[in-house]
Design a protein around this motif. Structure first.
Motif, PDB file in Angstrom:
ATOM      1  N   GLN A   1      26.392  67.735  42.764  1.00 25.76           N
ATOM      2  CA  GLN A   1      25.160  67.164  41.876  1.00 25.76           C
ATOM      3  C   GLN A   1      25.155  65.619  42.177  1.00 25.76           C
ATOM      4  N   PHE A   2      26.344  65.047  42.391  1.00 22.29           N
ATOM      5  CA  PHE A   2      26.364  63.554  42.181  1.00 22.29           C
ATOM      6  C   PHE A   2      26.969  62.854  43.418  1.00 22.29           C
ATOM      7  N   GLU A   3      26.473  61.479  43.687  1.00 27.14           N
ATOM      8  CA  GLU A   3      27.011  60.730  44.409  1.00 27.14           C
ATOM      9  C   GLU A   3      27.531  59.539  43.552  1.00 27.14           C
ATOM     10  N   TYR A   4      28.678  59.226  43.854  1.00 30.31           N
ATOM     11  CA  TYR A   4      29.312  57.993  42.991  1.00 30.31           C
ATOM     12  C   TYR A   4      29.369  56.871  43.764  1.00 30.31           C
ATOM     13  N   SER A   5      29.484  55.807  43.242  1.00 31.42           N
ATOM     14  CA  SER A   5      29.966  54.348  43.467  1.00 31.42           C
ATOM     15  C   SER A   5      30.809  53.869  42.860  1.00 31.42           C
ATOM     16  N   LEU A   6      31.709  52.891  43.299  1.00 27.64           N
ATOM     17  CA  LEU A   6      32.751  52.326  42.705  1.00 27.64           C
ATOM     18  C   LEU A   6      32.522  50.701  42.813  1.00 27.64           C
ATOM     19  N   CYS A   7      32.646  49.910  41.679  1.00 31.26           N
ATOM     20  CA  CYS A   7      32.418  48.611  41.679  1.00 31.26           C
ATOM     21  C   CYS A   7      33.162  48.061  40.852  1.00 31.26           C
ATOM     22  N   ILE A   8      34.060  46.673  41.424  1.00 34.06           N
ATOM     23  CA  ILE A   8      35.186  46.183  40.748  1.00 34.06           C
ATOM     24  C   ILE A   8      34.789  44.743  40.881  1.00 34.06           C
ATOM     25  N   THR A   9      34.787  43.914  39.556  1.00 37.27           N
ATOM     26  CA  THR A   9      34.639  42.425  39.385  1.00 37.27           C
ATOM     27  C   THR A   9      35.286  41.981  38.232  1.00 37.27           C
ATOM     28  N   GLY A  10      35.064  40.694  37.974  1.00 38.68           N
ATOM     29  CA  GLY A  10      35.663  40.058  36.730  1.00 38.68           C
ATOM     30  C   GLY A  10      34.455  39.338  35.942  1.00 38.68           C
ATOM     31  N   ASP A  11      34.809  38.824  34.498  1.00 40.02           N
ATOM     32  CA  ASP A  11      33.645  37.967  33.988  1.00 40.02           C
ATOM     33  C   ASP A  11      34.183  36.677  34.017  1.00 40.02           C
ATOM     34  N   HIS A  12      35.438  36.273  34.297  1.00 39.01           N
ATOM     35  CA  HIS A  12      35.366  34.697  34.484  1.00 39.01           C
ATOM     36  C   HIS A  12      37.152  34.660  35.228  1.00 39.01           C
ATOM     37  N   SER A  13      37.405  33.377  35.439  1.00 38.63           N
ATOM     38  CA  SER A  13      38.925  33.099  35.907  1.00 38.63           C
ATOM     39  C   SER A  13      39.581  32.743  34.686  1.00 38.63           C
ATOM     40  N   THR A  14      40.886  33.195  34.703  1.00 37.85           N
ATOM     41  CA  THR A  14      41.935  32.803  33.519  1.00 37.85           C
ATOM     42  C   THR A  14      42.981  32.584  34.449  1.00 37.85           C
ATOM     43  N   PRO A  15      43.210  31.375  34.900  1.00 35.15           N
ATOM     44  CA  PRO A  15      44.458  30.900  35.760  1.00 35.15           C
ATOM     45  C   PRO A  15      45.646  30.859  34.957  1.00 35.15           C
ATOM     46  N   VAL A  16      46.930  31.395  35.226  1.00 31.56           N
ATOM     47  CA  VAL A  16      48.103  31.405  34.409  1.00 31.56           C
ATOM     48  C   VAL A  16      48.549  30.139  34.496  1.00 31.56           C
ATOM     49  N   GLU A  17      48.197  29.251  35.605  1.00 32.12           N
ATOM     50  CA  GLU A  17      48.575  27.815  35.523  1.00 32.12           C
ATOM     51  C   GLU A  17      48.030  27.071  34.248  1.00 32.12           C
ATOM     52  N   TYR A  18      46.751  27.571  33.856  1.00 31.79           N
ATOM     53  CA  TYR A  18      45.967  26.697  32.879  1.00 31.79           C
ATOM     54  C   TYR A  18      46.073  27.372  31.409  1.00 31.79           C
ATOM     55  N   GLY A  19      46.415  28.794  31.447  1.00 28.69           N
ATOM     56  CA  GLY A  19      46.468  29.483  30.339  1.00 28.69           C
ATOM     57  C   GLY A  19      45.049  29.518  29.362  1.00 28.69           C
ATOM     58  N   ASP A  20      43.865  29.139  30.302  1.00 29.71           N
ATOM     59  CA  ASP A  20      42.652  29.352  29.522  1.00 29.71           C
ATOM     60  C   ASP A  20      41.463  29.403  30.647  1.00 29.71           C
ATOM     61  N   HIS A  21      40.212  29.839  30.242  1.00 30.93           N
ATOM     62  CA  HIS A  21      39.289  30.006  31.085  1.00 30.93           C
ATOM     63  C   HIS A  21      38.895  29.105  31.843  1.00 30.93           C
ATOM     64  N   SER A  22      38.604  29.347  33.426  1.00 27.84           N
ATOM     65  CA  SER A  22      38.287  28.138  34.014  1.00 27.84           C
ATOM     66  C   SER A  22      36.899  28.693  34.813  1.00 27.84           C
ATOM     67  N   PHE A  23      36.537  27.857  35.764  1.00 26.79           N
ATOM     68  CA  PHE A  23      35.323  27.891  36.423  1.00 26.79           C
ATOM     69  C   PHE A  23      35.087  28.582  37.774  1.00 26.79           C
ATOM     70  N   GLU A  24      36.474  28.896  38.396  1.00 28.73           N
ATOM     71  CA  GLU A  24      36.433  29.457  39.862  1.00 28.73           C
ATOM     72  C   GLU A  24      35.656  30.842  39.762  1.00 28.73           C
ATOM     73  N   PRO A  25      34.831  30.744  40.749  1.00 31.09           N
ATOM     74  CA  PRO A  25      34.322  32.248  41.064  1.00 31.09           C
ATOM     75  C   PRO A  25      35.236  33.530  41.238  1.00 31.09           C
ATOM     76  N   VAL A  26      34.631  34.767  40.940  1.00 34.16           N
ATOM     77  CA  VAL A  26      35.745  35.938  40.868  1.00 34.16           C
ATOM     78  C   VAL A  26      35.263  36.737  42.063  1.00 34.16           C
ATOM     79  N   PRO A  27      36.119  37.407  42.800  1.00 33.97           N
ATOM     80  CA  PRO A  27      35.562  38.513  43.712  1.00 33.97           C
ATOM     81  C   PRO A  27      34.761  39.853  43.150  1.00 33.97           C
TER      82      PRO A  27
END
Length: 568
Positions: free
Chosen positions: A447-473
Motif C-alpha cells: 500500500q505504501f512507498e516510503y522515503s527516509l530523510c535526515i537533516t539538522g536544524d542548526h550546528s552546535t559545535p562541541v568546541e563552542y558549546g553553543d549554536h553556530s552558523f555552519e550549514p548542516v547536511p
C-alpha cells in the motif's frame, strides 16, 4: 488533495523525517580533524546518502546562528519573519499548558542566583532535574501576585532544567524583554517593554513581580535545603525567557486589502532581514548597539512594520493546509512539540522518549513507524494541551512522520566530544530499526512507498558549546533504494528491534575515536552510490558534493515533496 486521498490502486507516498537537533559541527583536532559525525560509525546514515540525493542546508539563511524554534519554522515552510511570536508559547504548549488569545508564555530555566549580589551564577541549575523539576513546578503553579490579583499563573515542568510558564489576565503584551542575562555570572535582568505601549509597560511590571514571587517560593522550598546539604546547586530562580503569544491559524490573504498591501509586506520583509539577524543574535548575547545608519534603518523598518501590522492580522495555516500532507511528530523536547501543536501537527505518545540523554530511541522509531503504517496498524495516541490523558491518533495514518532527536544538541552544548560521537552511532542504530519496521510494512501489503530523510536544524559545535552558523547536511532517499544500499532485504530484516539506551561514555581516549574514524574512511572508500548522486557518506564534507548543492531551509519541504513522488 492529501496523500491519503490518492486514487484507489496507487501507492501512498509517505516520508519519515528525522531531525537531529544540533547536527552540524566543525573539524576537531582530537578527532583527527574530523567532525563528530565523520568520526562515528554510521552505516545506516551512509546508506541513506548512497541511496539518494544530498546537499548542504542553511536552516534559515547563510551565516545565521539560529535558534531551534526559528529554524524549525523555516524548515517546515513558515517564514519566521512573519510567523515567529516568541518561543515561550511553544515551550508552554509542549509542556501541556493550554493557551488562549491574550495569554503570554515563557520558555523558562530553573537557575541559581547569588542573593547578595543578584548575579546569576548558573543559568541551568541542573540538567538532570527530572525528579525535582515537577515538585518545584507544583509549588509555583497557581502562585498569586500581590499587586495584580486578577492574573493567573500556570507553571508546568518540561524537560531537563526547563519549565513552561503562562500568565493569563487582561491587557498583556508579548513585546517585552526577559530576565535571562544570557550568560553565567551576569546580573539578573529587569523586564522592560520593547515598545512604548501602556500594555508593554504594564506587562513588564507584572512579570518583574512574578520573577520576585517565584524567587521567594523557591528560596524557602525544603527541596533546595536538601540540595544545599548534598552539595548540589540550588534552584532558587526561574529565568523567564522568550516571551511569546500563541500563533493562530487563519487565511493570511483574507486580511490583506489589495495588492498594495502585499507589496508593502514584501518590502518590509526585505528591509527586516538585517534587523532580524540582530534580534536572533541577541539571544546569544551579541545584540549590537543601534547607532548611525543602523539606527536609521531600525526606525525605517519599525515604521514600515507598524504600518503593515495595522492592517495585517498574520496568522498561520496548518501544516496540512500548507503542504497537503497529514503530519505527526515525536518530540519529547517541549519547545518542538509546542511548535508542532501550533502548526496543527499531532504529537505522538512514545513511552520512554524523554528528550534528553535518557531517551529510548527505539520507542521513537516504533511510534513513527506505526503512525506511517496506519490503517494497517493502529496509530499511537496523541497529546492534547490542557488534557491529562491522550486521544486516538488519525485512524487512516500519517503522510509525514517527524522524529526529533535532542541528545546530539545537548552533547554539543555540554562540549562532550565523545558523547556526541557515540550519540550519532545510537541514532544510526535507531535509523536501522525504523527502516526495518517501515520495510516490513512496504513489502508486506504494497500500500505504501516510503522515503527516509535526515537533516539538522542548526550546528552546535562541541568546541563552542553553543549554536553556530555552519550549514548542516541533508539527505533523502526512497526506502527501497536504502534496502539496496544495505545489501538487500535480508540485511535490513536482520536488524535487532531490542530497545537500547544512549551509551554512557567514560574515560575512553579520543585518540581511539580518531583512529577508528580513519579506519572507517579507508574501509568505506570502495563504497559506491546506489541511486541519486555520487555521495557515499553522511557528513558535512561529503554533503557539499551532493547534487542539491547548498540551499536554504525554506526550500526543504519543496525538495521533500518532489522527491517523494519521483520514480526510478
Amino acid at each position: 488533495m492529501t496523500n491519503a486521498d490518492n486514487l484507489t490502486g496507487l501507492k501512498k507516498k509517505r516520508v519519515a523525517f528525522i531531525l537531529v537537533d544540533g547536527l552540524g559541527d566543525v573539524s576537531i583536532p582530537s578527532l583527527g580533524f574530523r567532525t563528530p559525525v565523520q568520526a562515528a560509525s554510521t552505516p545506516n546514515l551512509d546508506a541513506v546518502a548512497r541511496a539518494g540525493v544530498n546537499g548542504l542546508m542553511d536552516p534559515v539563511e547563510p551565516g545565521l546562528a539560529c535558534g531551534s524554534d526559528t529554524a524549525h519554522l523555516s524548515l517546515m515552510g513558515y517564514n519566521p519573519l512573519i510567523y515567529y511570536k516568541g518561543r515561550g508559547a511553544f515551550e508552554s504548549l509542549g509542556a501541556g499548558l493550554a493557551m488562549s488569545p491574550g495569554d503570554i508564555a515563557f520558555k523558562s530555566n530553573f537557575a541559581t542566583i547569588d542573593d547578595a549580589s543578584g548575579i546569576v551564577t548558573s543559568r541551568r541549575a541542573d540538567r538532570h532535574f527530572e525528579e525535582e523539576g515537577p515538585i518545584l513546578c507544583a509549588a509555583l503553579n497557581g502562585l498569586k501576585l500581590p499587586s495584580y490579583p486578577k492574573y493567573q499563573v500556570c507553571v508546568r515542568y518540561a524537560t531537563e532544567h526547563r519549565c513552561g510558564v503562562v500568565v493569563k489576565g487582561p491587557g498583556l503584551s508579548g513585546n517585552i524583554s526577559g530576565t535571562d542575562p544570557l550568560k553565567d555570572n551576569r546580573l539578573l535582568q529587569t523586564v522592560v517593554g520593547l515598545d512604548d505601549s501602556e500594555e508593554a509597560k504594564h506587562t513588564a511590571a507584572v512579570v518583574n513581580e512574578l520573577s520576585n514571587e517565584m524567587r521567594k517560593i523557591l528560596t524557602a522550598h525544603p527541596l533546595n535545603a536538601e540540595r544545599k546539604v548534598q552539595g548540589k546547586s540550588i534552584a532558587n530562580l526561574v529565568l523567564l525567557r522568550g516571551c511569546g503569544i500563541r500563533i493562530e491559524s487563519l487565511d493570511l490573504s483574507s486580511t490583506m486589502s489589495d495588492d498594495g498591501d502585499f507589496h508593502l509586506l514584501e518590502c518590509f520583509m526585505r528591509n527586516l532581514q538585517l534587523y532580524w539577524a540582530m534580534i536572533i543574535s541577541s539571544e546569544c548575547g551579541f545584540m549590537p548597539t543601534l547607532s548611525g545608519n543602523v539606527a536609521v534603518m531600525y526606525c525605517e523598518v519599525t515604521n514600515c512594520f507598524m504600518e503593515v501590522l495595522s492592517r495585517v492580522n498574520v496568522q498561520v495555516p496548518t501544516f496540512q493546509e500548507q503542504h497537503g500532507l497529514v503530519p505527526c511528530m515525536v518530540a519529547p523536547t517541549k519547545i518542538i512539540a509546542g511548535l508542532g501543536l501550533s502548526l496543527g501537527i499531532d504529537i505522538l505518545d512514545a513511552p520512554g522518549a524523554t528528550g534528553d540523554y535518557r531517551t529510548l530511541l527505539t520507542s521513537k522509531a516504533t511510534a513513527i513507524a506505526s503512525a506511517l503504517s496506519a490503517p494497517s496498524k493502529s496509530p499511537p495516541s496523541i497529546f492534547i494541551p490542557g488534557d491529562e490523558g491522550f486521544k486516538p491518533g488519525h485512524s487512516q495514518g500519517y503522510d509525514f512522520g517527524f522524529l526529533h532527536i535532542k541528545a546530539i544538541d545537548d552533547a554539543g552544548h555540554d562540549k562532550a566530544v565523545e558523547l556526541k560521537v557515540r550519540a550519532f552511532e545510537a541514532v544510526d542504530v535507531m535509523l536501522g530499526q525504523l527502516a526495518r519496521l517501515l520495510w516490513e510494512e512496504e513489502a508486506k501489503n504494497g500500500q505504501f512507498e516510503y522515503s527516509l530523510c535526515i537533516t539538522g536544524d542548526h550546528s552546535t559545535p562541541v568546541e563552542y558549546g553553543d549554536h553556530s552558523f555552519e550549514p548542516v547536511p541533508f539527505t533523502i532517499c526512497h526506502l527501497k533504494d536504502f534496502v539496496a544500499a544495505k545489501g538487500g532485504e535480508s540485511a535490513v530484516l536482520a536488524t535487532s528491534l531490542s530497545p537500547f539506551n544512549l551509551p554512557i561514555v567514560g574515560s575512553s581516549a579520543l585518540a581511539a575515536l580518531a583512529e577508528s574514524a580513519s579506519a572507517r574512511a579507508t574501509r568505506d572508500s570502495c563504497d559506491s552510490p546506489v541511486a541519486g548522486d555520487s555521495v557515499v557518506h553522511f557528513d558535512e564534507i561529503a554533503a557539499a558534493r551532493g547534487c542539491l548543492g547548498r540551499f536554504q531551509g525554506s526550500e526543504m519541504m519543496g525538495i521533500i515533496k518532489k522527491y517523494m513522488h519521483l520514480t526510478n
